[in-house]
Design an enzyme around this catalytic site. Sequence first.
Site, PDB file in Angstrom:
ATOM      1  N   PRO A  51      38.526  20.178  47.644  1.00 46.04           N
ATOM      2  CA  PRO A  51      37.393  19.736  48.463  1.00 46.04           C
ATOM      3  C   PRO A  51      37.931  18.915  49.640  1.00 46.04           C
ATOM      4  O   PRO A  51      38.898  18.169  49.487  1.00 46.04           O
ATOM      5  CB  PRO A  51      36.574  18.868  47.510  1.00 46.04           C
ATOM      6  CG  PRO A  51      37.431  18.575  46.341  1.00 46.04           C
ATOM      7  CD  PRO A  51      38.569  19.542  46.318  1.00 46.04           C
ATOM      8  N   GLY A  55      37.943  16.010  52.464  1.00 49.32           N
ATOM      9  CA  GLY A  55      37.408  14.657  52.683  1.00 49.32           C
ATOM     10  C   GLY A  55      36.909  14.010  51.407  1.00 49.32           C
ATOM     11  O   GLY A  55      36.036  13.150  51.437  1.00 49.32           O
ATOM     12  N   GLY A  81      39.027  12.524  49.201  1.00 50.42           N
ATOM     13  CA  GLY A  81      40.064  11.628  48.682  1.00 50.42           C
ATOM     14  C   GLY A  81      41.099  12.350  47.841  1.00 50.42           C
ATOM     15  O   GLY A  81      41.844  11.734  47.089  1.00 50.42           O
ATOM     16  N   GLY A 128      43.454  14.292  49.127  1.00 48.44           N
ATOM     17  CA  GLY A 128      44.670  14.535  49.906  1.00 48.44           C
ATOM     18  C   GLY A 128      44.688  15.863  50.639  1.00 48.44           C
ATOM     19  O   GLY A 128      45.765  16.429  50.869  1.00 48.44           O
ATOM     20  N   SER A 129      43.508  16.340  51.044  1.00 55.51           N
ATOM     21  CA  SER A 129      43.497  17.648  51.716  1.00 55.51           C
ATOM     22  C   SER A 129      44.243  17.609  53.050  1.00 55.51           C
ATOM     23  O   SER A 129      44.902  18.585  53.424  1.00 55.51           O
ATOM     24  CB  SER A 129      42.065  18.157  51.912  1.00 55.51           C
ATOM     25  OG  SER A 129      41.333  17.236  52.675  1.00 55.51           O
ATOM     26  N   SER A 130      44.192  16.478  53.751  1.00 56.07           N
ATOM     27  CA  SER A 130      44.878  16.440  55.052  1.00 56.07           C
ATOM     28  C   SER A 130      46.398  16.415  54.843  1.00 56.07           C
ATOM     29  O   SER A 130      47.144  17.096  55.553  1.00 56.07           O
ATOM     30  CB  SER A 130      44.404  15.271  55.916  1.00 56.07           C
ATOM     31  OG  SER A 130      44.915  14.047  55.463  1.00 56.07           O
ATOM     32  N   ALA A 131      46.861  15.670  53.839  1.00 56.61           N
ATOM     33  CA  ALA A 131      48.308  15.646  53.559  1.00 56.61           C
ATOM     34  C   ALA A 131      48.777  17.016  53.088  1.00 56.61           C
ATOM     35  O   ALA A 131      49.861  17.484  53.465  1.00 56.61           O
ATOM     36  CB  ALA A 131      48.619  14.597  52.504  1.00 56.61           C
ATOM     37  N   ALA A 132      47.953  17.683  52.276  1.00 53.82           N
ATOM     38  CA  ALA A 132      48.333  19.012  51.785  1.00 53.82           C
ATOM     39  C   ALA A 132      48.470  19.974  52.969  1.00 53.82           C
ATOM     40  O   ALA A 132      49.401  20.793  53.008  1.00 53.82           O
ATOM     41  CB  ALA A 132      47.294  19.524  50.790  1.00 53.82           C
ATOM     42  N   ASP A 163      50.463   9.928  50.200  1.00 55.15           N
ATOM     43  CA  ASP A 163      49.765  11.226  50.143  1.00 55.15           C
ATOM     44  C   ASP A 163      50.718  12.387  50.427  1.00 55.15           C
ATOM     45  O   ASP A 163      50.784  13.360  49.666  1.00 55.15           O
ATOM     46  CB  ASP A 163      48.623  11.280  51.173  1.00 55.15           C
ATOM     47  CG  ASP A 163      47.418  10.459  50.746  1.00 55.15           C
ATOM     48  OD1 ASP A 163      47.578   9.612  49.851  1.00 55.15           O
ATOM     49  OD2 ASP A 163      46.340  10.664  51.319  1.00 55.15           O
TER      50      ASP A 163
HETATM   51  O1  PMV Z   1      42.168   7.914  51.940  1.00 59.73           O
HETATM   52  P1  PMV Z   1      43.085   8.333  50.859  1.00 59.73           P
HETATM   53  O2  PMV Z   1      42.424   8.821  49.621  1.00 59.73           O
HETATM   54  O3  PMV Z   1      44.162   9.248  51.285  1.00 59.73           O
HETATM   55  O4  PMV Z   1      43.839   7.016  50.318  1.00 59.73           O
HETATM   56  C1  PMV Z   1      44.455   6.111  51.119  1.00 59.73           C
HETATM   57  C2  PMV Z   1      45.289   5.199  50.289  1.00 59.73           C
HETATM   58  C3  PMV Z   1      45.524   3.834  50.895  1.00 59.73           C
HETATM   59  O5  PMV Z   1      46.411   3.149  50.017  1.00 59.73           O
HETATM   60  C4  PMV Z   1      44.229   3.049  50.986  1.00 59.73           C
HETATM   61  C5  PMV Z   1      46.150   3.928  52.288  1.00 59.73           C
HETATM   62  C6  PMV Z   1      47.577   4.420  52.309  1.00 59.73           C
HETATM   63  O6  PMV Z   1      48.037   4.742  53.409  1.00 59.73           O
HETATM   64  O7  PMV Z   1      48.258   4.438  51.259  1.00 59.73           O
END
Ligand code: PMV
Length: 300
Positions: free
Chosen positions: A84, A86, A88, A90-94, A135
């Site tokens: 899914p 947005g 949380g 990690g879709s953008s990192a993936a 991420d």
């Molecule tokens: O927004 P997410 O789910 O990728 O999480 C960010 C995690 C934080 O520790 C709040 C920020 C970071 O850069 O590690």
Amino acid sequence: MATACGKTILFGEHFVVYGLPAIAGSVSGKTTVKARMTAGMQGVKVTAKSKGHNIEFLEKVAVVLAKKLGIVEGLELEVDTELPIGAGMGSSAAFSVAATRALAKIIGRNLGNDDVSRIAYEGEKLAHGTPSGIDNTVATYGGLVWFVKNLEGGANTVERLTAGKPLDMVIGTCPRKGTTKELVEGVRARKEANPEKFARIFVEAKELAEEARVALKAGDEGKIGALMNRNHALLQEIGVSTKKLDRMCAAAMKAGALGTKLTGAGGGGSMIALCPGKQEAVKKAIEKLCWPAIAVRVGE
Ligand code: PMV
């Protein structure tokens, strides 16, 4: 074509930004990126097979990655994800990781994971400003990762952990107020306004991550759950939880979870519940609050 996985932070989000340890695990749900160079074309064009992407943002990320890899030709990328967007997870990192791998392949560069993660981090900066790097690390390596950011700018500590027992969890997601960047900035402002309080919380957050590492390795589910609850309480104290997240956590506990916490930046977004043998009941309890939930096995 190349792939990457999604992530969930089990312990230490926000604290990780200040050099404290965090633990994160991969979640099932692959992201695939296909890339090709197109002669005579300028810039980068991204298309998506899966729904919900912010194409404009992905194109900006791809431009950064192409530049880092020294690619000057026009590029076409196609993304497909089971994650899914947005939420949380990690879709953008993936996307950054899979795109880095796909782009390296088409120019015949054989990148190791350390290089992939380092380049993908540049893409992550577009989303988060100064992300800790956790991420892209998990999206690159997969599995369960112990992560400590090097605040001096050198290499981060990345250690693979082996869980003593599979981590069967449910992830519930509700709408989120604010971006990761804004939430991280909010924590910084509250820390500056109240340094003693935060010093105490940071000591506890560090101890908690260290205890969690031992409990995860031992497969001590009861202890892992209890530590998740304590971690959530700390996240409440630093002001990143919300009523909705707290309600979802409470409902999951009532349905038999061993521990719950928000995961990621907070302000809404996602929570996780450790619930071996109770995934269906916990999923239903969250869905009853009208928020989507999925059962996942973390860190495999
Ligand atoms: O927004 P997410 O789910 O990728 O999480 C960010 C995690 C934080 O520790 C709040 C920020 C970071 O850069 O590690």
